[in-house]
Design an enzyme around this catalytic site. Structure first.
Site, PDB file in Angstrom:
ATOM      1  N   ARG A  80       0.826  -1.221   0.000  1.00 56.30           N
ATOM      2  CA  ARG A  80       0.000   0.000   0.000  1.00 56.30           C
ATOM      3  C   ARG A  80       0.856   1.266   0.000  1.00 56.30           C
ATOM      4  NH1 ARG A  80      -5.316  -1.605   1.941  1.00 56.30           N
ATOM      5  NH2 ARG A  80      -5.972   0.465   1.275  1.00 56.30           N
ATOM      6  N   ASP A 163      11.860   8.507  -5.648  1.00 54.28           N
ATOM      7  CA  ASP A 163      11.664   9.736  -4.881  1.00 54.28           C
ATOM      8  C   ASP A 163      11.202  10.889  -5.762  1.00 54.28           C
ATOM      9  OD1 ASP A 163      12.044  10.630  -2.073  1.00 54.28           O
ATOM     10  OD2 ASP A 163      13.239  12.183  -3.068  1.00 54.28           O
ATOM     11  N   ASP A 193       2.807  10.681   4.812  1.00 55.16           N
ATOM     12  CA  ASP A 193       3.738   9.563   4.966  1.00 55.16           C
ATOM     13  C   ASP A 193       5.167  10.025   4.651  1.00 55.16           C
ATOM     14  OD1 ASP A 193       4.286   6.576   5.060  1.00 55.16           O
ATOM     15  OD2 ASP A 193       4.935   7.002   3.007  1.00 55.16           O
ATOM     16  N   GLU A 224       4.381  12.503   9.363  1.00 60.98           N
ATOM     17  CA  GLU A 224       5.119  11.427   9.996  1.00 60.98           C
ATOM     18  C   GLU A 224       6.605  11.732   9.919  1.00 60.98           C
ATOM     19  OE1 GLU A 224       6.489   6.929   9.839  1.00 60.98           O
ATOM     20  OE2 GLU A 224       6.722   8.430   8.292  1.00 60.98           O
TER      21      GLU A 224
HETATM   22  C1  LM2 Z   1       6.469   5.100   6.038  1.00 59.73           C
HETATM   23  N1  LM2 Z   1       6.561   6.151   6.733  1.00 59.73           N
HETATM   24  O1  LM2 Z   1       7.450   7.050   6.540  1.00 59.73           O
HETATM   25  C2  LM2 Z   1       5.508   4.049   6.355  1.00 59.73           C
HETATM   26  O2  LM2 Z   1       4.985   4.241   7.666  1.00 59.73           O
HETATM   27  C3  LM2 Z   1       6.175   2.739   6.186  1.00 59.73           C
HETATM   28  O3  LM2 Z   1       5.284   1.706   6.520  1.00 59.73           O
HETATM   29  C4  LM2 Z   1       6.664   2.596   4.751  1.00 59.73           C
HETATM   30  O4  LM2 Z   1       7.491   1.432   4.605  1.00 59.73           O
HETATM   31  C5  LM2 Z   1       7.573   3.758   4.375  1.00 59.73           C
HETATM   32  N2  LM2 Z   1       7.317   4.978   5.019  1.00 59.73           N
HETATM   33  C6  LM2 Z   1       7.477   4.017   2.887  1.00 59.73           C
HETATM   34  O5  LM2 Z   1       6.223   4.559   2.587  1.00 59.73           O
HETATM   35  C7  LM2 Z   1       6.815   0.220   4.275  1.00 59.73           C
HETATM   36  C8  LM2 Z   1       7.634  -0.968   4.741  1.00 59.73           C
HETATM   37  C9  LM2 Z   1       8.844  -1.165   3.878  1.00 59.73           C
HETATM   38  C10 LM2 Z   1       8.394  -1.310   2.454  1.00 59.73           C
HETATM   39  C11 LM2 Z   1       7.735   0.008   2.067  1.00 59.73           C
HETATM   40  C12 LM2 Z   1       7.275   0.062   0.643  1.00 59.73           C
HETATM   41  O6  LM2 Z   1       8.047  -0.757   6.113  1.00 59.73           O
HETATM   42  O7  LM2 Z   1       9.500  -2.398   4.309  1.00 59.73           O
HETATM   43  O8  LM2 Z   1       9.481  -1.561   1.627  1.00 59.73           O
HETATM   44  O9  LM2 Z   1       6.559   0.189   2.890  1.00 59.73           O
HETATM   45  O10 LM2 Z   1       6.468  -0.994   0.347  1.00 59.73           O
HETATM   46  C13 LM2 Z   1       9.363  -2.708   0.758  1.00 59.73           C
HETATM   47  C14 LM2 Z   1      10.324  -3.793   1.161  1.00 59.73           C
HETATM   48  C15 LM2 Z   1      11.761  -3.270   1.053  1.00 59.73           C
HETATM   49  C16 LM2 Z   1      12.026  -2.796  -0.383  1.00 59.73           C
HETATM   50  C17 LM2 Z   1      10.952  -1.758  -0.772  1.00 59.73           C
HETATM   51  C18 LM2 Z   1      11.091  -1.340  -2.223  1.00 59.73           C
HETATM   52  O11 LM2 Z   1      10.039  -4.193   2.492  1.00 59.73           O
HETATM   53  O12 LM2 Z   1      12.667  -4.313   1.386  1.00 59.73           O
HETATM   54  O13 LM2 Z   1      13.292  -2.134  -0.411  1.00 59.73           O
HETATM   55  O14 LM2 Z   1       9.642  -2.295  -0.579  1.00 59.73           O
HETATM   56  O15 LM2 Z   1      10.911  -2.445  -3.066  1.00 59.73           O
HETATM   57  C19 LM2 Z   1      14.230  -2.630  -1.378  1.00 59.73           C
HETATM   58 CA    CA Z   2      11.972  12.976  -0.933  1.00 53.85          CA
END
Ligand code: LM2
Ligand code: CA
Length: 688
Positions: A80, A163, A193, A224
């Protein structure tokens, strides 16, 4: 929160009608809504039902929803946070379902806050034709972010997420269009976010493009920003835009409840370096941290009742705008949400389902009303603790809470609650029926002196408030802040209930005319107490000046524009008379305005009276001295020392050039004359 002011107005309206025995029934509309819930990964149709059946009746202000835009196709919750378009199309529901949810929640008195993922798009190639965004709309730094480097924090891809160039007019407009689309459907607020990764000025520029809500107010935004000491980007940079997450709250209460003593939480609202209360969004944990990002926070996985108690504390304590985390059970942090919603095939954990439903736990859901009904008394009163893990406190006669975090033993104690006599529902133990005025659980009796006995089991809590009294709602008189004495028409006065400064200072710059006020160094001048207010009188007409009120340099307001003859009351400028001041043409009492000296009758017959001082609050800064301080000069029958600046308060010791000495003494203007062992008006020591 803006809504709090509405509340105070309602309570002030009732002032004077109340007597200890009389019950006054207050219309629910006058009680503000002061807490919200994050319904993490909930379906739009389930949220709509929840607003109608539970959140509206319980007095919740709003729901933070999961990002509603189209995102990558992946079962994990974090998909999401990888937008591919700004269309309202997600696994929570489509645009029609979204619109229906917002309308039904609004009708139930519950606002929707949209989680706006605007720092980045998904981690795939830099092309999102649906917006459209292409390569030139993104920054081009794919390094792992070095958090000690501001530029990298705000311009490099966060965990590989593309970004956005939030400095670009085109990107800003696309983001604002998305947010305005939501506003047109009735959305009232936004979580920004990853705000730390967007310069505060970019957020301000986007915010300036947003439409107002149907009621004419701007949308609420909270950002945040995960504060970390030593990093270049700090939460305080973002307060001009709106609310900001205060992670210190979750970390501090989490470690106190888990590993410490909760009596250390007494003065949480005065901890330096934290955001001002009216800007801080607080929580026990959030969707990231409950998955293990933050070791000290309480989560639903904690043993026993600690997570519940953390919420009781948060909702009782007058600091910040609280958010209740309500997600689903998981084993591994990537676990997908249950496919069926709480009201559409699955259920809450306590009913055997997979959703945690923290906000529905009786001790959590009912504490929202406690916070709402106590908001007009934004302070901790009647504090009690056992020196360890049992605490109790009141909220200025509107509510009282007892928390027994000990791991064994019942806490039985008669507390001074400060509340009006009556029978109250212990809302942790039972639900209050506001129509029948009955309680499904324990009733607590408060006697005519405001005392009440509670028995609270270990890892338990009890709470009572004026919105849940068996005789109907009892409202103690709440008067506005009151001045004590008249001021001249040039004075500037200050009172802010929610800021709770203990030592208000006025900092100012760019006075017009420039000659009217001499320049000051931060944090400026100590303000003089005048009843509940604090005032500073430049003694000259000032048509405009920039000011900041601060707690002696610690917490502070934003930059404000003022003029002489004005009054800053609970965040809004008023006239001095609207703050209740009467005006006088008298020049300041010359004695009162010249309390620059400390005098001493030398009852001890020191041959060489010296004055040592510390903690000096004065109109301009006073240098510190080494023991035994400064020699005093004879003046009539006394010895005096002239600080050359108006004194407010200080600690002193008189000594015989360091040998014989008095105890540590505290002096307050105008009682700066130490005569026969007590502090007297300065005029009694000196010949005028
Ligand atoms: C936030 N706040 O600043 C959210 O509260 C947090 O839940 C989000 O991270 C983050 N910022 C980006 O909006 C989450 C999660 C990450 C995840 C990202 C994107 O904690 O682990 O990253 O959402 O889905 C995932 C993978 C990560 C990978 C990334 C890109 O876990 O390993 O990085 O996607 O493919 C290579
Ligand atoms: Ca930025």
């Amino acid at each position: 929160m803006k809504i709090t002011h509405k509340l105070s107005a309602g309570f002030i309206f009732c002032a004077g009608l109340w007597a200890y025995s009389a019950a006054v029934v207050q219309a629910a509309a006058e009680v503000p809504k002061t807490a919200f819930v994050h319904l993490f990964e909930w379906h739009w149709s389930d949220i709509a039902t929840e607003c109608e059946d539970f959140l509206g009746p319980k007095g919740f202000a709003a729901v933070q929803i999961s990002p509603p835009q189209k995102s990558i196709d992946n079962a994990a919750w974090w998909s999401r946070y990888q937008p591919v378009s700004y269309q309202f199309d997600s696994r929570s529901g489509n645009r029609e379902q979204f619109k229906d949810m917002v309308q039904r929640c609004n009708a139930a008195g519950v606002s929707i806050y949209l989680d706006a993922v605007i720092n980045h798009m998904a981690a795939w190639n830099r092309s999102f034709p649906d917006v459209p965004y292409s390569t030139e709309d993104f920054h081009n730094c794919r390094d792992n972010i070095d958090y000690s480097n501001r530029w990298q924090v705000q311009n490099c891809d966060l965990v590989g997420l593309n970004d956005l160039k939030t400095e670009s007019e085109y990107v800003r407009q696309k983001i604002a269009d998305y947010m305005n689309d939501a506003i047109s459907m009735g959305v009232a607020g936004f979580r920004i976010d990853a705000a730390k990764h967007i310069p505060a000025t970019d957020i301000a520029a986007i915010k300036s493009k947003l439409h107002t809500l149907a009621d004419g107010n701007p949308p609420y935004i909270f950002q945040e920003v995960i504060g970390a000491s030593g990093e270049p980007v700090q939460p305080s940079e973002y307060t001009d835009n709106g609310g900001v997450t205060e992670f210190n709250f979750a970390r501090t209460i989490g470690s106190a409840f888990k590993n410490g003593k909760i009596n250390t939480l007494k003065s949480l609202n005065q901890w330096s370096g934290w955001l001002p209360s009216d800007k801080a969004v607080v929580f026990v944990t959030n969707h990231d941290d409950e998955r293990g990002n933050a070791g000290n926070e309480l989560t639903y996985k904690d043993q026993g009742n600690l997570y519940m108690l953390g919420h009781v504390f948060m909702l009782a304590y007058p600091y910040g705008y609280p958010k209740i985390m309500s997600g689903y059970k998981f084993n591994s942090s990537d676990d997908a949400p249950p496919s069926a919603g709480v009201h559409s095939g699955n259920a809450c954990d306590f009913n055997g389902g997979d959703w945690v439903c923290t906000h529905e736990w009786r001790g959590v859901g009912n504490m929202v009303a406690f916070r709402n009904y106590t908001a007009a008394q934004w302070k901790v009163t009647n504090w009690w603790d056992n020196g360890s893990n049992q605490i109790a406190f009141g909220r200025g006669g509107l509510g009282f809470v007892v928390i027994n975090r000990a791991d064994s033993g019942t806490l039985t104690h008669t507390f001074s609650t400060g509340m009006p006599e009556g029978d109250y529902c212990n809302i942790i133990d039972g639900d209050f029926d506001s129509t029948a005025k009955t309680c499904s659980g324990e009733t607590i009796h408060v006697d005519g002196q405001g005392n009440a006995q509670f028995s609270v089991g270990y890892q338990g809590a009890a709470a009572i408030h004026v919105g849940a009294s068996l005789g109907g709602i009892v409202i103690p008189p709440v008067t506005g802040p009151e001045p004590e004495k008249a001021v001249r028409s040039t004075a500037m006065c200050y009172y802010d209930q929610s800021a709770g400064f203990t030592t208000p200072y006025l900092y100012y710059w760019k006075p017009v005319p420039a000659s009217a006020m001499s320049s000051v160094a931060w944090p400026g001048v100590a303000m003089e107490k005048n009843g509940d207010f604090y005032c500073y009188d430049p003694a000259a007409e000032v048509t405009s000046v920039n000011v900041i009120f601060s707690d002696q340099g610690a917490s502070q307001t934003e930059d404000l524009s003022a003029s002489s003859g004005s009054c800053y009351l609970n965040g809004a400028w008023k006239s001095l008379s609207d703050c209740g001041f009467s005006l006088t043409d008298e020049p300041d009492d010359p004695q009162a305005s010249e309390n620059t000296r400390v005098c001493y009758d030398n009852a001890q017959n020191f041959s060489s009276p010296y004055l040592y001082f510390w903690n000096v609050a004065a109109a301009s800064a006073v240098n510190t001295v080494a023991w035994p301080g400064v020699a005093m000069s004879a003046d009539g029958n006394s010895y005096c020392y002239d600080f050359g600046t108006e004194l407010s308060s200080l600690n002193v010791i008189f000594s015989d050039n360091g040998s014989g000495q008095t105890a540590d003494l505290s002096a307050f203007s105008p009682d700066l004359c130490y005569l026969n062992g007590s502090w007297q008006d300065l005029s009694l020591c000196i010949n005028q």
